[in-house]
Scaffold this motif. Structure first.
Motif, PDB file in Angstrom:
ATOM      1  N   GLY A 117      60.980  47.614  25.427  1.00  0.00           N
ATOM      2  CA  GLY A 117      62.173  46.870  25.834  1.00  0.00           C
ATOM      3  C   GLY A 117      63.037  47.594  26.848  1.00  0.00           C
ATOM      4  O   GLY A 117      63.262  48.802  26.753  1.00  0.00           O
ATOM      5  N   ARG A 118      63.553  46.830  27.810  1.00  0.00           N
ATOM      6  CA  ARG A 118      64.364  47.393  28.888  1.00  0.00           C
ATOM      7  C   ARG A 118      65.635  48.051  28.380  1.00  0.00           C
ATOM      8  O   ARG A 118      66.180  48.949  29.030  1.00  0.00           O
ATOM      9  CB  ARG A 118      64.714  46.292  29.894  1.00  0.00           C
ATOM     10  CG  ARG A 118      63.549  45.856  30.759  1.00  0.00           C
ATOM     11  CD  ARG A 118      63.911  44.688  31.645  1.00  0.00           C
ATOM     12  NE  ARG A 118      64.192  43.495  30.848  1.00  0.00           N
ATOM     13  CZ  ARG A 118      64.582  42.335  31.355  1.00  0.00           C
ATOM     14  NH1 ARG A 118      64.763  42.225  32.653  1.00  0.00           N
ATOM     15  NH2 ARG A 118      64.790  41.297  30.574  1.00  0.00           N
ATOM     16  N   GLU A 119      66.130  47.605  27.223  1.00  0.00           N
ATOM     17  CA  GLU A 119      67.367  48.178  26.700  1.00  0.00           C
ATOM     18  C   GLU A 119      67.224  49.658  26.341  1.00  0.00           C
ATOM     19  O   GLU A 119      68.227  50.362  26.166  1.00  0.00           O
ATOM     20  CB  GLU A 119      67.831  47.398  25.458  1.00  0.00           C
ATOM     21  CG  GLU A 119      66.911  47.476  24.254  1.00  0.00           C
ATOM     22  CD  GLU A 119      65.807  46.440  24.261  1.00  0.00           C
ATOM     23  OE1 GLU A 119      65.177  46.261  23.200  1.00  0.00           O
ATOM     24  OE2 GLU A 119      65.583  45.798  25.316  1.00  0.00           O
ATOM     25  N   ASN A 120      65.994  50.139  26.264  1.00  0.00           N
ATOM     26  CA  ASN A 120      65.772  51.544  25.925  1.00  0.00           C
ATOM     27  C   ASN A 120      65.470  52.427  27.138  1.00  0.00           C
ATOM     28  O   ASN A 120      65.446  53.655  27.007  1.00  0.00           O
ATOM     29  CB  ASN A 120      64.608  51.662  24.935  1.00  0.00           C
ATOM     30  CG  ASN A 120      64.965  51.139  23.562  1.00  0.00           C
ATOM     31  OD1 ASN A 120      65.926  51.592  22.951  1.00  0.00           O
ATOM     32  ND2 ASN A 120      64.197  50.168  23.071  1.00  0.00           N
ATOM     33  N   TYR A 121      65.237  51.822  28.290  1.00  0.00           N
ATOM     34  CA  TYR A 121      64.808  52.604  29.441  1.00  0.00           C
ATOM     35  C   TYR A 121      65.887  53.595  29.901  1.00  0.00           C
ATOM     36  O   TYR A 121      65.575  54.713  30.319  1.00  0.00           O
ATOM     37  CB  TYR A 121      64.420  51.700  30.610  1.00  0.00           C
ATOM     38  CG  TYR A 121      63.241  50.784  30.362  1.00  0.00           C
ATOM     39  CD1 TYR A 121      62.474  50.884  29.207  1.00  0.00           C
ATOM     40  CD2 TYR A 121      62.896  49.808  31.288  1.00  0.00           C
ATOM     41  CE1 TYR A 121      61.401  50.036  28.979  1.00  0.00           C
ATOM     42  CE2 TYR A 121      61.816  48.957  31.083  1.00  0.00           C
ATOM     43  CZ  TYR A 121      61.080  49.069  29.918  1.00  0.00           C
ATOM     44  OH  TYR A 121      60.015  48.225  29.704  1.00  0.00           O
ATOM     45  N   GLY A 122      67.154  53.185  29.836  1.00  0.00           N
ATOM     46  CA  GLY A 122      68.244  54.013  30.348  1.00  0.00           C
ATOM     47  C   GLY A 122      68.380  55.335  29.609  1.00  0.00           C
ATOM     48  O   GLY A 122      68.453  56.406  30.232  1.00  0.00           O
ATOM     49  N   TRP A 123      68.404  55.279  28.285  1.00  0.00           N
ATOM     50  CA  TRP A 123      68.597  56.524  27.533  1.00  0.00           C
ATOM     51  C   TRP A 123      67.353  57.405  27.585  1.00  0.00           C
ATOM     52  O   TRP A 123      67.456  58.635  27.523  1.00  0.00           O
ATOM     53  CB  TRP A 123      69.022  56.242  26.091  1.00  0.00           C
ATOM     54  CG  TRP A 123      67.979  55.701  25.155  1.00  0.00           C
ATOM     55  CD1 TRP A 123      67.751  54.410  24.846  1.00  0.00           C
ATOM     56  CD2 TRP A 123      67.023  56.471  24.389  1.00  0.00           C
ATOM     57  NE1 TRP A 123      66.708  54.302  23.948  1.00  0.00           N
ATOM     58  CE2 TRP A 123      66.258  55.549  23.646  1.00  0.00           C
ATOM     59  CE3 TRP A 123      66.746  57.825  24.262  1.00  0.00           C
ATOM     60  CZ2 TRP A 123      65.217  55.947  22.792  1.00  0.00           C
ATOM     61  CZ3 TRP A 123      65.721  58.229  23.414  1.00  0.00           C
ATOM     62  CH2 TRP A 123      64.969  57.285  22.680  1.00  0.00           C
ATOM     63  N   ASP A 157      55.095  45.893  27.487  1.00  0.00           N
ATOM     64  CA  ASP A 157      55.731  46.310  28.745  1.00  0.00           C
ATOM     65  C   ASP A 157      55.192  47.661  29.219  1.00  0.00           C
ATOM     66  O   ASP A 157      55.934  48.483  29.772  1.00  0.00           O
ATOM     67  CB  ASP A 157      57.255  46.340  28.607  1.00  0.00           C
ATOM     68  CG  ASP A 157      57.742  47.158  27.405  1.00  0.00           C
ATOM     69  OD1 ASP A 157      56.947  47.409  26.488  1.00  0.00           O
ATOM     70  OD2 ASP A 157      58.934  47.530  27.392  1.00  0.00           O
TER      71      ASP A 157
END
Length: 246
Positions: A117-123, A157
């Motif tokens: 999920g994209r919500e985890n890419y930043g951290w 993904d």
């Protein structure tokens, strides 16, 4: 630095093979690794009793720095709740000496397919911002594995995640899931898949095994690492799979 990578114990009355588990446990403790990474499917059904049994077994691994992530079998029957109770976070970011290990939960309750999920890419990008030796651990494999038939269980993904890890200059990706050990070298990033550690759920002519990764910093000025990946079998037999400089 020695890293032991194991996966897919499938602790249960049906599939867990105690004598193989004991042999493998002795091999690990004799190796005295710096880090142990376990990439999911600790249990078969995610039941509380299975979690209790596998927790007692894992506690016998004589290494203080362990990184665990759940697999799809661990998230069955709301089993991820037991994982959080016994092993704390399903997502983790740890700096262990000169090593950064990021572990992620790629499972979804009662679904075999993996998704990050994209919500985890930043951290994840932030966690890998330093110059350490970088390890990314998840259950589902990122790249198709030989002998696994029609490939339908690679991370949904996977392309975006591989691109992210490549940009972060990750050295080592550790996966499990399909019970077939294999190593890919992608853009100087080793993607290492583990077979089943001690279950009877082997495929084809594969057997139970775990991975031993030995990493040595050849030159601290330019951060070059010499890496060896070996496969360890029951009774301690070891086979060198690949060696590279990255």
């Amino acid at each position: 630095m020695q890293i032991v990578h194991l996966s897919d114990l499938h602790f249960s009355e049906a599939y867990f093979v105690p004598e193989i588990a004991e042999s493998m446990l002795q091999s690990i403790n004799q190796l005295d690794p710096d880090i142990v990474v376990i990439t999911g499917d600790l249990t078969e059904n995610g039941f509380s009793a299975e979690y209790d049994g596998v927790k007692k077994f894992i506690d016998r691994i004589a290494c203080k720095d362990k990184v665990l992530v759940p697999g799809n079998h661990d998230s069955k029957n709301a089993g991820y709740i037991h994982f959080e109770d016994l092993f704390e976070n399903r997502f983790s970011n740890r700096n262990l000496g000169g090593v950064t290990v990021v572990g992620v939960d790629s499972s979804q309750p009662d679904i075999d397919e993996g998704h990050l999920g994209r919500e985890n890419y930043g951290w994840i990008k932030e966690a890998f911002s330093g110059q350490n030796f970088k390890i990314f651990a998840l259950h589902h494999h990122l790249v198709p594995i030989p002998l696994s038939g029609r490939e339908n269980s690679v991370l949904v993904d996977a392309g975006d995640v591989l691109d992210l890890l490549n940009r972060c200059k990750v050295n080592l990706v550790l996966c499990g899931h399909c019970h077939i050990p294999h190593v890919w070298n992608l853009n100087n990033m080793l993607v290492v898949n583990a077979g089943t550690f001690c279950s009877s759920k082997t495929r084809g002519k594969t057997t139970q095994c775990f991975n031993l990764i030995q990493a040595e910093n050849e030159n601290s000025d330019n951060n070059n690492w010499k890496v060896r990946v070996s496969r360890v079998f029951p009774q301690g037999k070891m086979e060198l799979i690949t060696k590279t400089v990255m």
